[in-house]
Design a protein around this motif. Structure first.
Motif, PDB file in Angstrom:
ATOM      1  N   UNK A 118      20.741 -18.824  39.244  1.00 31.11           N
ATOM      2  CA  UNK A 118      19.855 -18.255  40.251  1.00 31.11           C
ATOM      3  C   UNK A 118      19.659 -16.769  39.962  1.00 31.11           C
ATOM      4  N   UNK A 119      18.605 -16.457  39.216  1.00 27.75           N
ATOM      5  CA  UNK A 119      18.330 -15.065  38.831  1.00 27.75           C
ATOM      6  C   UNK A 119      18.075 -14.197  40.057  1.00 27.75           C
ATOM      7  N   UNK A 178      16.111 -11.688  30.218  1.00 26.07           N
ATOM      8  CA  UNK A 178      15.264 -10.732  30.919  1.00 26.07           C
ATOM      9  C   UNK A 178      15.959 -10.116  32.115  1.00 26.07           C
ATOM     10  N   UNK A 179      17.284 -10.110  32.107  1.00 27.57           N
ATOM     11  CA  UNK A 179      18.069  -9.588  33.225  1.00 27.57           C
ATOM     12  C   UNK A 179      19.128  -8.617  32.708  1.00 27.57           C
ATOM     13  N   UNK A 180      19.461  -7.641  33.533  1.00 30.00           N
ATOM     14  CA  UNK A 180      20.512  -6.710  33.154  1.00 30.00           C
ATOM     15  C   UNK A 180      20.714  -5.642  34.202  1.00 30.00           C
ATOM     16  N   UNK A 181      21.319  -4.551  33.772  1.00 30.48           N
ATOM     17  CA  UNK A 181      21.597  -3.437  34.667  1.00 30.48           C
ATOM     18  C   UNK A 181      21.676  -2.161  33.845  1.00 30.48           C
ATOM     19  N   UNK A 182      21.503  -1.041  34.516  1.00 32.61           N
ATOM     20  CA  UNK A 182      21.692   0.241  33.856  1.00 32.61           C
ATOM     21  C   UNK A 182      22.488   1.145  34.786  1.00 32.61           C
ATOM     22  N   UNK A 183      23.172   2.089  34.183  1.00 36.41           N
ATOM     23  CA  UNK A 183      24.001   3.039  34.926  1.00 36.41           C
ATOM     24  C   UNK A 183      23.645   4.435  34.438  1.00 36.41           C
ATOM     25  N   UNK A 203      27.289 -12.023  37.478  1.00 31.06           N
ATOM     26  CA  UNK A 203      26.724 -12.883  36.438  1.00 31.06           C
ATOM     27  C   UNK A 203      27.413 -14.254  36.435  1.00 31.06           C
ATOM     28  N   UNK A 204      28.727 -14.236  36.492  1.00 34.49           N
ATOM     29  CA  UNK A 204      29.481 -15.492  36.509  1.00 34.49           C
ATOM     30  C   UNK A 204      29.127 -16.300  37.756  1.00 34.49           C
ATOM     31  N   UNK A 205      29.097 -15.640  38.901  1.00 31.55           N
ATOM     32  CA  UNK A 205      28.865 -16.313  40.185  1.00 31.55           C
ATOM     33  C   UNK A 205      27.459 -16.905  40.290  1.00 31.55           C
ATOM     34  N   UNK A 206      26.460 -16.202  39.770  1.00 32.52           N
ATOM     35  CA  UNK A 206      25.074 -16.629  40.002  1.00 32.52           C
ATOM     36  C   UNK A 206      24.360 -17.216  38.783  1.00 32.52           C
TER      37      UNK A 206
END
Length: 158
Positions: free
Chosen positions: A144-145, A69-74, A134-137
């Motif tokens: 940690x979303x 349920x997580x992501x990004x858009x550009x 993504x890797x870090x969190x």
């Protein structure tokens, strides 16, 4: 005949907030080809059409058991079109993507891109940041979303 690439020129990139669409929390970014553009990076009309397109793409994937349920858009106002990359994370470290485009004269008319394409050099700056966030969190003992969603690429010229 080989095309000679133009010299690299930074473009303006800015975060647009976290959008809640179709069961996903999406970090939204805008890119504009004019690095000196004054005012908002995207018009309100373009933001509205981008959000609708993101919602349409993600609604197909709502409830995917592999999804986070997580992501990004550009959304990228480029030289040829308004490009939209909708990316969401599944199964740990896999990012999925749908690319759409709209004519510069009709930035609310997004259609899927079927040509083989991933991203341009300016979009890759955002993608690299999102990979590292993504890797870090998320790829940790205690994902940690919230921290992932707060880790945004700062506005600037990239």
């Amino acid at each position: 005949m080989t095309l000679t690439p133009e010299p690299y020129a930074p473009r303006r990139i800015a975060p647009l907030g976290v959008w809640r669409e179709a069961g996903h929390s999406i970090k939204a970014y805008g890119i504009h080809r004019d690095a000196e553009l004054a005012g908002p990076i995207l018009t309100d009309a373009v933001v509205a059409s981008v959000r609708a397109a993101v919602r349409d793409v993600l609604s197909v994937h709502r409830g995917d058991p592999r999804g986070h349920g997580l992501g990004y858009c550009i959304a990228h106002v480029g030289d040829e079109a308004v490009w939209l990359l909708v990316d969401w994370w599944i199964s740990g470290g896999i990012v999925c993507q749908r690319m759409l485009s709209a004519p510069l004269a009709q930035p609310d008319m997004f259609t899927p891109v079927t040509a083989p394409a991933l991203a341009c050099v300016w979009e890759l700056a955002v993608i690299a940041h999102e990979r590292d966030a993504w890797v870090r969190h998320m790829l940790t003992e205690q994902p940690d979303a919230g921290a992932y969603l707060q880790a945004v690429l700062p506005a600037g010229r990239y």
